[in-house]
Design an enzyme around this catalytic site. Sequence first.
Site, PDB file in Angstrom:
ATOM      1  N   LYS A   1       0.826  -1.203   0.000  1.00 35.40           N
ATOM      2  CA  LYS A   1       0.000   0.000   0.000  1.00 35.40           C
ATOM      3  C   LYS A   1       0.858   1.250   0.000  1.00 35.40           C
ATOM      4  CE  LYS A   1      -3.980  -0.331   2.190  1.00 35.40           C
ATOM      5  NZ  LYS A   1      -5.017  -0.476   3.235  1.00 35.40           N
TER       6      LYS A   1
ATOM      7  N   HIS B   1     -15.985  -4.361   4.668  1.00 35.45           N
ATOM      8  CA  HIS B   1     -15.540  -2.970   4.824  1.00 35.45           C
ATOM      9  C   HIS B   1     -16.652  -2.232   5.566  1.00 35.45           C
ATOM     10  CE1 HIS B   1     -13.351   0.719   3.178  1.00 35.45           C
ATOM     11  NE2 HIS B   1     -14.399   1.202   3.842  1.00 35.45           N
TER      12      HIS B   1
ATOM     13  N   GLU C   1     -12.680   4.236   8.649  1.00 31.33           N
ATOM     14  CA  GLU C   1     -12.875   3.050   7.820  1.00 31.33           C
ATOM     15  C   GLU C   1     -12.197   1.855   8.482  1.00 31.33           C
ATOM     16  OE1 GLU C   1     -11.899   3.608   3.725  1.00 31.33           O
ATOM     17  OE2 GLU C   1     -13.605   4.955   3.448  1.00 31.33           O
TER      18      GLU C   1
ATOM     19  N   GLU D   1      -8.302   3.250   7.659  1.00 29.33           N
ATOM     20  CA  GLU D   1      -7.872   4.621   7.397  1.00 29.33           C
ATOM     21  C   GLU D   1      -8.971   5.577   7.828  1.00 29.33           C
ATOM     22  OE1 GLU D   1      -7.167   4.552   3.161  1.00 29.33           O
ATOM     23  OE2 GLU D   1      -9.133   5.444   2.772  1.00 29.33           O
TER      24      GLU D   1
ATOM     25  N   ARG E   1     -13.205  14.161   5.675  1.00 25.50           N
ATOM     26  CA  ARG E   1     -14.089  14.953   4.809  1.00 25.50           C
ATOM     27  C   ARG E   1     -15.446  14.276   4.744  1.00 25.50           C
ATOM     28  NH1 ARG E   1     -14.336  11.248   0.862  1.00 25.50           N
ATOM     29  NH2 ARG E   1     -12.445  10.122   0.299  1.00 25.50           N
TER      30      ARG E   1
ATOM     31  N   VAL F   1     -18.469  10.189  -0.242  1.00 18.32           N
ATOM     32  CA  VAL F   1     -19.389  10.025  -1.385  1.00 18.32           C
ATOM     33  C   VAL F   1     -20.690   9.371  -0.914  1.00 18.32           C
ATOM     34  CG1 VAL F   1     -19.700   8.885  -3.612  1.00 18.32           C
ATOM     35  CG2 VAL F   1     -17.460   9.828  -2.997  1.00 18.32           C
TER      36      VAL F   1
END
Length: 446
Positions: free
Chosen positions: A158, A208, A275, A288, A292, A295
């Site tokens: 990553k 997730h 997350e 992470e 903000r 979506v």
Amino acid sequence: MFEKILVANRGEIACRIMRTCKALDVRTVGIYSEADRNSLHVQMADAAHLVGPPPVAQSYLQMDRILEIAMQEQVQAIHPGYGLLSENPEFAKKCAQAGIVFIGPQADTIEQMGNKVNARMAMKHAGVPVVPGTLQPIADAETAVRFANEIGYPVMVKASAGGGGIGMQAVADDDSLRKAFAANTKRVQAYFGDGSMYLEKYLESTRHIEAQILADTHGNVLFLWERECSIQRRHQKILEEAPSTILTADQREQLRSMARNACSALGYVNAGTIECLLDPQGYLYFLEMNTRLQVEHPVTEEITGLDLVAWQLRIANGEALTIKDEDISVSKHAIECRIYAERPDTFLPSPGTITSFKRPAAPWIRHELAVESGMTVTPFYDPMIAKLIVTGDTRNQAIERLQHALHAYQIAGIHTNVPFLQTLVIHPEFQKGNTTTDFIQRHMKQ
């Protein structure tokens, strides 16, 4: 409340923010590139200014030009939306230096959580469990190979910087790791100007799960339940729902605790998302933080009845949260599909002019979009053109309504991923709720 703000974004999220501003009687200033001259967000804004040619580097990422417009228009705040400058600490600093409120967290928080390695270290210090892996950038491929053999394959390579799945790759042996490390280092250096990489243990068949929070400057933190975003293609979310159907009450409480600990450790302010991955054994790990608006925020709004953009503005204006966790009652289920202008067979972008656009209407259907019949989808920006959100009293009812809505969704002139979504939502495993992050690879032809 602010009297006038600038919306430093485009497309559906700019329209979404402006809609709330109109409801709050806040005037808006929009920005646009030459390619977006006739866009809906330009029409919605009380005033709009050209910022440059179509490429984002020459327009929507022009910080000094955007601030020049903000000063000229005498706005009190800037809402960055998502993407573009929303997680750019330098822009947040420039706003502060100009005496303009950045509607988001402090610049140092954005900077800390924007670097994935620094974020992992911060969460570990805060007592939040992180996915097993390195806590420092890895110097070279051979160091990566030695570490991978210590924790065991498969591992995930990553990038420390960036996001959107760029620089991420799962590998299962030494040779694959060496190749992935070299290729992704070069790629992320080109994308983000920072080629540093780290390794995580690759957790298979995970979920997730992400926690939505709001935090004000008075020390109040509000946990707005979770979203499940496991349906992903190439690490990009394409369908999200809330609440998760797999979390137990204890796991939801653990997620709430993780989110609160993270916010307290960071001194976090405004909207944010923690997350996480939920492994098959039921353990939650920090993945992470997105500093903000997400979506997929509409599914949270649909189940909680809150307007997250309105609360972002109130918090940025110094107001205190008047809602507590115990005030949030969730009795609905919401699902969001991302509609992309792309070929359903190759998933390559499909720019062009929309010759016909018919969308379903019902009390349980919500659209977030910035296109209509006659508009042109340009090749310069992300191909997501709309979001379809459907709500039901139960998940089964929401799925049934979503199936009908997708079949009534008609766009001509360009290709879209609607046929792919139609196939996805009737899949038996999706309907059973067996939605792991490898769902697309396991169950869908690509």
